[in-house]
Each structure stands twice: as C-alpha cells, then as structure tokens.
Design a protein around this motif. Structure first.
Motif, PDB file in Angstrom:
ATOM      1  N   ASP A  85       0.851  -1.184   0.000  1.00 51.96           N
ATOM      2  CA  ASP A  85       0.000   0.000   0.000  1.00 51.96           C
ATOM      3  C   ASP A  85       0.892   1.241   0.000  1.00 51.96           C
ATOM      4  O   ASP A  85       1.597   1.503   0.981  1.00 51.96           O
ATOM      5  N   PRO A  86       0.881   2.039  -1.067  1.00 47.82           N
ATOM      6  CA  PRO A  86       1.784   3.203  -1.139  1.00 47.82           C
ATOM      7  C   PRO A  86       1.394   4.335  -0.201  1.00 47.82           C
ATOM      8  O   PRO A  86       2.171   5.285  -0.022  1.00 47.82           O
ATOM      9  N   TYR A  87       0.200   4.275   0.384  1.00 44.87           N
ATOM     10  CA  TYR A  87      -0.289   5.370   1.217  1.00 44.87           C
ATOM     11  C   TYR A  87      -0.404   5.000   2.700  1.00 44.87           C
ATOM     12  O   TYR A  87      -0.946   5.773   3.485  1.00 44.87           O
ATOM     13  N   SER A  88       0.115   3.837   3.074  1.00 46.41           N
ATOM     14  CA  SER A  88      -0.078   3.337   4.441  1.00 46.41           C
ATOM     15  C   SER A  88       0.589   4.221   5.502  1.00 46.41           C
ATOM     16  O   SER A  88       0.132   4.265   6.646  1.00 46.41           O
ATOM     17  N   SER A 111      -7.570   7.974   0.400  1.00 51.18           N
ATOM     18  CA  SER A 111      -6.454   7.047   0.199  1.00 51.18           C
ATOM     19  C   SER A 111      -6.940   5.703  -0.345  1.00 51.18           C
ATOM     20  O   SER A 111      -6.253   5.064  -1.159  1.00 51.18           O
ATOM     21  N   GLU A 112      -8.117   5.261   0.091  1.00 47.08           N
ATOM     22  CA  GLU A 112      -8.675   4.014  -0.434  1.00 47.08           C
ATOM     23  C   GLU A 112      -8.969   4.150  -1.928  1.00 47.08           C
ATOM     24  O   GLU A 112      -8.731   3.228  -2.706  1.00 47.08           O
ATOM     25  N   LYS A 164      -5.586   4.154  -3.732  1.00 49.33           N
ATOM     26  CA  LYS A 164      -4.951   2.833  -3.685  1.00 49.33           C
ATOM     27  C   LYS A 164      -5.581   1.882  -4.697  1.00 49.33           C
ATOM     28  O   LYS A 164      -4.891   1.079  -5.331  1.00 49.33           O
ATOM     29  N   PHE A 207      -4.045   2.768  -8.047  1.00 51.94           N
ATOM     30  CA  PHE A 207      -2.623   3.098  -8.083  1.00 51.94           C
ATOM     31  C   PHE A 207      -1.827   2.231  -9.068  1.00 51.94           C
ATOM     32  O   PHE A 207      -1.120   2.747  -9.933  1.00 51.94           O
ATOM     33  N   HIS A 208      -1.924   0.907  -8.950  1.00 47.66           N
ATOM     34  CA  HIS A 208      -1.042   0.022  -9.724  1.00 47.66           C
ATOM     35  C   HIS A 208      -1.381   0.012 -11.213  1.00 47.66           C
ATOM     36  O   HIS A 208      -0.551  -0.379 -12.030  1.00 47.66           O
ATOM     37  N   ASP A 264       1.557  12.948  -2.451  1.00 45.45           N
ATOM     38  CA  ASP A 264       0.475  11.958  -2.550  1.00 45.45           C
ATOM     39  C   ASP A 264      -0.893  12.628  -2.725  1.00 45.45           C
ATOM     40  O   ASP A 264      -1.801  12.058  -3.337  1.00 45.45           O
TER      41      ASP A 264
END
Length: 535
Positions: free
Chosen positions: A186-189, A204-205, A208, A211-212, A290
């Motif tokens: 998770d890049p935002y954890s 953020s959800e 996420k 994101f990929h 972010d």
C-alpha cells in the motif's frame, strides 16, 4: 470563507482554530454583599427588632483612638484590594505576564452602546501617534532574497525528490519518479495526511484502488507520475478562499485533490504545531505529493492514450488552497531565534518559487477590519462578545505599537512570539507587507489579487477572471448555470450572527489602524477599491 455574511453586513470566511485570550470584564466584582462585624442579617433577625448598645460597650468604643481606627480601615481596604486582584488574575497569569512585559496601560471599555469617544475619554491609545509611527516605518528596505543554493541547503531531501525541470507538453508541473516498492504494498499506508484524517482515509482508499494501474515501466524501472499544484490560493483567512476553491472545481480541467488546505508549506513539513505548546509529527514531501495523485492519475491516462479526451487530460491542473501560505512564517522566526535574526531569513515563497518558478498565485482579500471580527468569531470557541472583542483588539494594537517602537515593520509583522501573545490576529490584515514580500520572488503577472466584496457582488465575473488567469477555457453552459447556485461555503454560524456587529468604537479604532496599510496597498495595486473607504 463565507459570502453569506454580506447579508448581515459583516462579511466572513475560514481558517483553522486559534486560541484567544481575554481578561475578565469584572462586571460582578464589587456587587456581592460583604458581611461586616456589625452585620446581623445572617442571624435571620427581623428588621423591626431594635437593639440597644450596653453603656459599657459604647464607652469602650469611645476609648479607641482615631489613629487605630484609621489604621484598621486602611488595613481592611488593602486586604480587600489584594484579594480582589488575586481573583482577577488567577486564571490569566500567562497572558498578564506577557502584557506586563510590554507595559500595557489600562484599557477603558465602552458601554453597551459602543460610544465612539471611548478612546478620547480613557486616553488608552494615542492613535494619531501610532499612525504617524506606522507611516514612518512603511518605507523600509526591501528584503534580501536568499540565494537559491541557500534555499536548497535548508531541505536537501525535498529538492532531491522534486526535479528542477518538468515534463514537456503537460500543463501541470509533473515528472516521473522511480517506484521501487513491492507491487502489493500500500503506497499510502504511512502518509500522515491519510492517517490523521477520517476523510483523507477515504481518499487514500480511492487512490490505492487505482494506483497500480498507473505504474509504468521505463528503462528497466517501474515509475509513477508525480505532480505539484499548478496554482496556489495563498490567503487570506476569512476572505472567501474556501468558497472560491470549491467553485473553481466546477471547471472540468481542475481536479479536486481531496484536501483544500494541507498547510504543508507553512507547518506540516516542519512538524510545527501552530500553538504555544509542543510539536507534531513532520509530514514528508512524499506525504504532500500523494495529495495530488488524483491529478497525476488523470494526466497519466492522457499520456497513455487511455482517455477519451487525451489532449484535455494533459491540460488537467490542481491547486493548494491553504490560506496560511501568504502570511505564516512563524516557524522561521522560532528557528532563527538563536541567530538573533530580526526578520526571518527564509519565507514560504522562497521555497515555492525555487520548486516551481512559474506557479500561479491567487490572493483574495477583504476589508481588514471586518476580516478580523470574522476571524475572531470563527476561531474563538467560547465567551465571545463584541465587548470582549473590543478589549482584545486594544490589547493587540498596544502589543503591536510596543514592538513598532523598537523594531522594523517587517520584524513586527513576522514576530512569532508577539503573534502568540496577541488575543486576536491583528497582523493578518497587514496585506501590503506580505504582498510586497511575495513580489520579491514572483512577477506581478503571476499574482492575481481579488477582493471578497467584488466576488460576493458578482461571482460569475470574478470566477471568469480567475479562469482567464489560469489559462483555462470557458465553462460548459450547464456548468456555468450551476456556478452561482452552489451553496456558500463556511457561512457564519447562527450563534455568531446573534452576537451582532462589532462595537462602533472598535470599528473606528481598527479602520484608523489599518488605513495607512490600505493606502499603500491601493497604491501598489493601482486600485482605490483596496482603501475599503465605502465598506
């Protein structure tokens, strides 16, 4: 940043919570009954009962000397005075210590009718002398802009993350950054914005989940697109910045970043908590970047040819609407304390300009007198009143005057210690000081200065002016129709409206105080509307 306040004749807008101090008014002191040696009311004795003093008692009273009686009365008065003083200051020791340090004179407060001759009667403030002092300090030497290498040395990590040049063919300042983390991570954890805000966690959800899909493979590496804001709405608080920001989002080329006021440039990146006590965790530059990933993802779709309107996607922009960006340099005043610097060496604009010298800057202002009252009502949490506001204004003006008698105008404007001692944020209305410092690094055509009064009178015209400034095309007709129907943001709370306007005496005092600053602002902007002479 409420526009609806204009319906009540006071104006309004927004910002974040600021703790205010006020001294007890003391209306009830001296009104409570005091039980004396000969007070028999507490014995529930009928008022019709007559007492006769025994002869011996009368004789003993006659034998008491006048000197002893006088001594007794003086001692009683002094004891009562000491007890009353203790009651008055016991809860406000911190503020009273600060005020006594600057030798503040007693302040007379007007009656409920707000008589405008309050200050003449009490002679608490010599406004003519203060205005003369302000005028003598206005022609100060322009600040020395720090060398770019010195700016970079203050935060080498930030400048290693953000490159000096951005991708061509994209309107926003964007670049590709290597992404070396595991694909399923998770890049935002660990992002502090998302951790500490329930609303941001929802954002953020959303980020996420997509994101990929936006990770690209280049030169044997995985990369992600990173972007900075194209524009900054930098101030001022309670001047309509929130309402303006929300209406700008109606344009299809402006992307919502989820957080209007990250306050990263002024506070978060230093871990600087904007109160007298303590600090908080530092928010990294990665945390800040972010926030603009929604914009980056939209642009990436255009770059990859995955958007139905590829060219339009490349024109996508976003902004940072933190209303503290224009004025809040308190961190630097504390950082440089050991260096005995009279003024901050670095200002926020030095960093933004070094990062992106072509950034667009938007400022929206209002009558500083009305701004201050709106600011007080919005951020003061309890015990608010027009009378208490009057007291707070006088104390703040006195604090500023004591500073100006010793230091330069810029030094007093940026003095963090004195700012925290002020009951109200008086210095935020010194618009010209902040504007001139922004003009030391940004060109005049990069800064758009608006008036809340004009914005409230004709939203459509003002918004078009902003769109033109941002080089955006016209709104679609259906969107333009919705522009003026959007509800006002951050309207004044009903409880605050019920407090009514400020006292006429307070308004007269503030307008006299701000007048020299407004005159110079109007001259620099070549617009007499910034005199606020008819508001």
């Amino acid at each position: 940043m409420s526009l609806s306040e204009f319906n009540y004749g006071n104006g309004a807008e927004t910002a974040y919570k600021h703790s205010l101090h006020s001294l007890p008014m003391g209306e009830n002191y001296g009104k409570k009954s005091v039980r004396t040696l000969f007070d028999l009311r507490h014995m529930n004795v009928s008022e019709n009962v007559h007492f006769k003093c025994p002869p011996l008692f009368v004789l003993s009273l006659r034998r008491i000397s006048k000197n002893r009686v006088v001594s007794f009365l003086v001692g009683l008065i002094m004891t009562s005075f000491i007890m009353a003083s203790y009651m008055l200051v016991s809860d406000k020791k911190g503020l009273l210590f600060i005020l006594s340090h600057y030798q503040i004179s007693p302040v007379g407060v007007g009656t409920s009718n707000g008589s405008t001759d309050v200050f003449a009667e009490n002679n608490a403030l010599d406004m003519k002398s203060l205005v003369k002092l302000i005028n003598s300090k206005q022609d100060y030497t322009q600040r020395k802009v720090p060398e770019e290498k010195d700016v970079i040395e203050t935060d080498s990590h930030m400048f290693s993350v953000i490159p000096r040049h951005f991708l061509p063919g994209i309107k926003s300042p964007c670049w590709y950054e290597e992404y070396a983390a595991e694909p399923d991570r998770d890049p935002y954890s660990s992002n502090h914005f998302f951790i500490h805000s329930k609303y941001s966690r929802t954002l953020s959800e959303r980020l996420k989940a997509n994101f990929h899909r936006h990770i690209r493979h280049r030169d044997g590496k995985h990369v992600r697109l990173r972007c900075l804001p194209y524009f900054y709405i930098i101030g001022q608080p309670k001047c309509g910045t929130t309402d303006l920001f929300h209406r700008l989002l109606l344009h299809p080329d402006i992307r919502d970043n989820g957080i209007k006021e990250p306050h990263w440039w002024t506070r978060k990146r230093f871990g600087y908590k904007h109160t007298k006590d303590g600090a908080e965790e530092k928010y990294s530059v990665e945390d800040y970047l972010d926030l603009f990933d929604l914009t980056a993802q939209k642009i990436q779709e255009g770059l990859s040819g995955n958007s139905s309107g590829d060219h339009r996607a490349l024109q996508t922009i976003t902004g940072d609407g933190s209303a503290s960006t224009m004025w809040d340099n308190q961190y630097w005043s504390f950082l440089d304390r050991d260096r005995q610097e009279a003024e901050p060496r670095f200002l926020v604009q030095d960093f933004i300009h070094t990062i992106n010298p072509t950034a667009k800057i938007i400022i929206i202002l209002r009558d500083p007198t009305e701004r201050l009252y709106s600011d007080y009502l919005y951020f003061k949490s309890a015990n608010k009143s027009a009378k208490a506001f009057h007291q707070s204004v006088v104390k703040s003006v006195q604090l500023f005057q004591s500073c100006l008698a010793e230091k330069s105008l810029r030094s007093c404007t940026y003095d963090g210690k004195r700012y925290l001692a002020m009951p109200v944020r008086l210095h935020l209305g010194l618009y010209i000081v902040f504007l001139l410092d922004w003009l030391t690094v940004f060109r005049r055509d990069q800064i758009l200065v608006l008036q809340l009064e004009d914005y409230a009178a004709n939203i459509k015209v003002t918004i078009k002016t902003v769109f033109d400034f941002l080089n955006l095309g016209p709104l679609p007709r259906q969107v333009e129709a919705a522009l003026t129907k959007l509800p006002m943001s951050n309207t004044r709370r009903a409880a605050d409206r019920n407090l009514g306007p400020m006292l006429p005496a307070t308004k007269d005092l503030l307008r006299e105080f701000y007048q020299p600053f407004n005159q110079k602002l109007a001259k620099v902007l070549d617009n007499n509307g910034f005199l606020w002479s008819d508001t």
